[in-house]
Scaffold this active site. Structure first.
Site, mmCIF file in Angstrom:
data_model
loop_
_atom_site.group_PDB
_atom_site.id
_atom_site.type_symbol
_atom_site.label_atom_id
_atom_site.label_comp_id
_atom_site.label_asym_id
_atom_site.label_seq_id
_atom_site.Cartn_x
_atom_site.Cartn_y
_atom_site.Cartn_z
ATOM 1 N N ASN A 172 10.066 -2.367 -4.047
ATOM 2 C CA ASN A 172 8.809 -2.326 -3.290
ATOM 3 C C ASN A 172 8.286 -0.887 -3.322
ATOM 4 O O ASN A 172 8.832 -0.021 -2.655
ATOM 5 C CB ASN A 172 9.109 -2.790 -1.849
ATOM 6 C CG ASN A 172 7.930 -2.601 -0.915
ATOM 7 O OD1 ASN A 172 6.800 -2.379 -1.356
ATOM 8 N ND2 ASN A 172 8.201 -2.685 0.389
ATOM 9 N N TRP A 173 7.235 -0.681 -4.099
ATOM 10 C CA TRP A 173 6.723 0.679 -4.286
ATOM 11 C C TRP A 173 5.888 1.161 -3.109
ATOM 12 O O TRP A 173 5.474 2.328 -3.078
ATOM 13 C CB TRP A 173 5.906 0.760 -5.587
ATOM 14 C CG TRP A 173 6.691 0.467 -6.834
ATOM 15 C CD1 TRP A 173 8.047 0.243 -6.926
ATOM 16 C CD2 TRP A 173 6.186 0.359 -8.169
ATOM 17 N NE1 TRP A 173 8.396 0.003 -8.232
ATOM 18 C CE2 TRP A 173 7.282 0.082 -9.021
ATOM 19 C CE3 TRP A 173 4.907 0.490 -8.735
ATOM 20 C CZ2 TRP A 173 7.132 -0.088 -10.395
ATOM 21 C CZ3 TRP A 173 4.763 0.320 -10.107
ATOM 22 C CH2 TRP A 173 5.868 0.035 -10.923
ATOM 23 N N LYS A 174 5.565 0.249 -2.190
ATOM 24 C CA LYS A 174 4.743 0.595 -1.006
ATOM 25 C C LYS A 174 3.459 1.304 -1.442
ATOM 26 O O LYS A 174 2.923 0.988 -2.505
ATOM 27 C CB LYS A 174 5.572 1.437 -0.026
ATOM 28 C CG LYS A 174 6.917 0.777 0.291
ATOM 29 C CD LYS A 174 7.616 1.355 1.472
ATOM 30 C CE LYS A 174 8.930 0.628 1.673
ATOM 31 N NZ LYS A 174 9.620 1.044 2.888
ATOM 32 N N HIS A 212 6.663 -7.936 5.642
ATOM 33 C CA HIS A 212 7.432 -6.689 5.558
ATOM 34 C C HIS A 212 7.321 -5.955 6.903
ATOM 35 O O HIS A 212 6.292 -6.019 7.571
ATOM 36 C CB HIS A 212 6.906 -5.798 4.425
ATOM 37 C CG HIS A 212 7.762 -4.595 4.218
ATOM 38 N ND1 HIS A 212 7.607 -3.460 4.976
ATOM 39 C CD2 HIS A 212 8.811 -4.374 3.392
ATOM 40 C CE1 HIS A 212 8.547 -2.585 4.601
ATOM 41 N NE2 HIS A 212 9.280 -3.113 3.655
ATOM 42 N N GLU A 251 6.769 -3.017 7.747
ATOM 43 C CA GLU A 251 5.634 -2.111 7.945
ATOM 44 C C GLU A 251 4.368 -2.893 8.259
ATOM 45 O O GLU A 251 3.481 -2.397 8.955
ATOM 46 C CB GLU A 251 5.474 -1.211 6.711
ATOM 47 C CG GLU A 251 6.545 -0.118 6.719
ATOM 48 C CD GLU A 251 7.157 0.188 5.366
ATOM 49 O OE1 GLU A 251 6.514 -0.053 4.333
ATOM 50 O OE2 GLU A 251 8.310 0.679 5.350
ATOM 51 N N GLU A 286 16.005 -6.750 6.535
ATOM 52 C CA GLU A 286 15.769 -5.317 6.521
ATOM 53 C C GLU A 286 15.749 -4.786 7.958
ATOM 54 O O GLU A 286 14.724 -4.884 8.642
ATOM 55 C CB GLU A 286 14.420 -5.011 5.856
ATOM 56 C CG GLU A 286 14.314 -5.475 4.429
ATOM 57 C CD GLU A 286 13.239 -4.713 3.672
ATOM 58 O OE1 GLU A 286 13.578 -3.982 2.747
ATOM 59 O OE2 GLU A 286 12.065 -4.827 4.048
ATOM 60 N N GLY A 315 13.653 3.524 5.025
ATOM 61 C CA GLY A 315 13.074 4.846 4.761
ATOM 62 C C GLY A 315 13.674 5.955 5.608
ATOM 63 O O GLY A 315 13.155 7.055 5.666
ATOM 64 N N SER A 342 17.114 1.675 2.910
ATOM 65 C CA SER A 342 17.804 2.829 2.331
ATOM 66 C C SER A 342 18.911 2.445 1.350
ATOM 67 O O SER A 342 19.972 3.057 1.341
ATOM 68 C CB SER A 342 18.342 3.749 3.443
ATOM 69 O OG SER A 342 17.277 4.235 4.242
ATOM 70 N N GLY A 372 13.087 0.219 -1.451
ATOM 71 C CA GLY A 372 11.849 0.991 -1.305
ATOM 72 C C GLY A 372 11.935 2.287 -2.080
ATOM 73 O O GLY A 372 11.776 2.318 -3.300
ATOM 74 N N GLY A 373 12.244 3.376 -1.375
ATOM 75 C CA GLY A 373 12.255 4.718 -1.954
ATOM 76 C C GLY A 373 12.962 4.829 -3.297
ATOM 77 O O GLY A 373 12.418 5.415 -4.249
#
Ligand code: PGA
Length: 252
Positions: A9-11, A97, A99, A169, A175, A215, A236-237
């Site tokens: 997930n590149w956000k 998600h 966020e 998650e 993150g 993470s 993610g990251g």
């Protein structure tokens, strides 16, 4: 046997150049190593779906969207329908998600409509669930995750459940560099599977892919993956770096 599934997930990251470069990097390194053993997807921002889709064509890396709207078309400024996502080559759509739940304010009811719309439109939803740190500290993890799962899948028939991936998650791990321990992840994944068995059947629950997210890095992926109910990752990251993402695919 559940097939491992790793999605990046590149956000709200990358640009027109780096999104394509990242996709090409994932295609060339992941195909070599994972063969047919792991399903892989990348989930870029909406505006880069089309160029990334082109970069993925004739590869086994699938495309996903970070969100979806439940209406089919019309006056919904800023929203994107399932048909549009299919049209640019998406296979998956993230729904709920954290966020979107906690920054944008999406409700369980809205997320449920998105899951249904994704399936109706021929996409495979990835339904995200997970507790806040306050909820974990107050011992409410099970209650929160069960509520989100039940509400997110409300009205979904047995025939449709196989289209769904669940991503657990914990919000406090996203993150933040904090990761759930393998035991903490396994506990919640087992709970999710038990709830799916209750809502559907043991067979369908056993066949459902449950990803862990929060993470995930090359250094912790293998021990998380060793848990019996962890079937892959929503990253993610670490999905923004080809080497890290590919190392996580390798661990899966
Ligand atoms: P993270 O994000 O890997 O950067 O913690 C995971 C996610 O939000 O899907």
């Amino acid at each position: 046997m559940r097939k491992p599934f790793v999605a990046g997930n590149w956000k709200m990251n990358t640009d027109s150049h780096s999104s394509v470069a990242l996709a090409e990097g994932v295609v060339s390194s992941s195909e070599k190593l994972a063969g047919h053993k792991v399903d892989v997807a990348v989930i870029p921002p909406f505006v880069y779906l089309q160029p990334v889709s082109k970069a993925l064509s004739s590869s086994r890396v699938a495309l996903g969207s970070q969100d979806i709207y439940f209406e089919q078309k019309g006056a919904f400024t800023g929203e994107v329908s399932a048909a549009m996502l299919k049209d640019v080559g998406c296979t998956y759509a993230l729904c709920g998600h954290s966020e979107r739940r906690h920054v944008i304010g999406e409700t369980d009811e809205l997320i449920n409509k998105k899951v249904a719309a994704a399936i109706a439109g021929g996409l495979l939803p990835i339904l995200c669930v997970g507790e806040l740190i306050e909820q974990r500290k107050a011992d409410q993890t099970a209650e929160v995750v069960m509520r989100q799962l039940k509400a997110g899948l409300e009205g979904l028939s047995d025939e449709k459940l196989p289209a769904v991936t669940i991503a657990y998650e914990p919000v406090w791990a996203i993150g933040t560099g904090l990761t759930a321990t393998p035991e903490q992840a396994q506990e919640v994944h087992a709970l999710i599977r038990a709830l799916l068995a209750d809502m559907y059947s043991t067979k369908l629950a056993e066949e459902t892919c449950i990803q862990y997210g929060g993470s995930v890095k090359p250094g912790n992926a293998a021990e998380l993956m060793a848990q019996s109910d962890v079937d892959g990752f929503l990253v993610g990251g670490a999905s923004l770096k080809v080497d890290d993402f590919v190392a996580i695919i390798q661990a899966a």
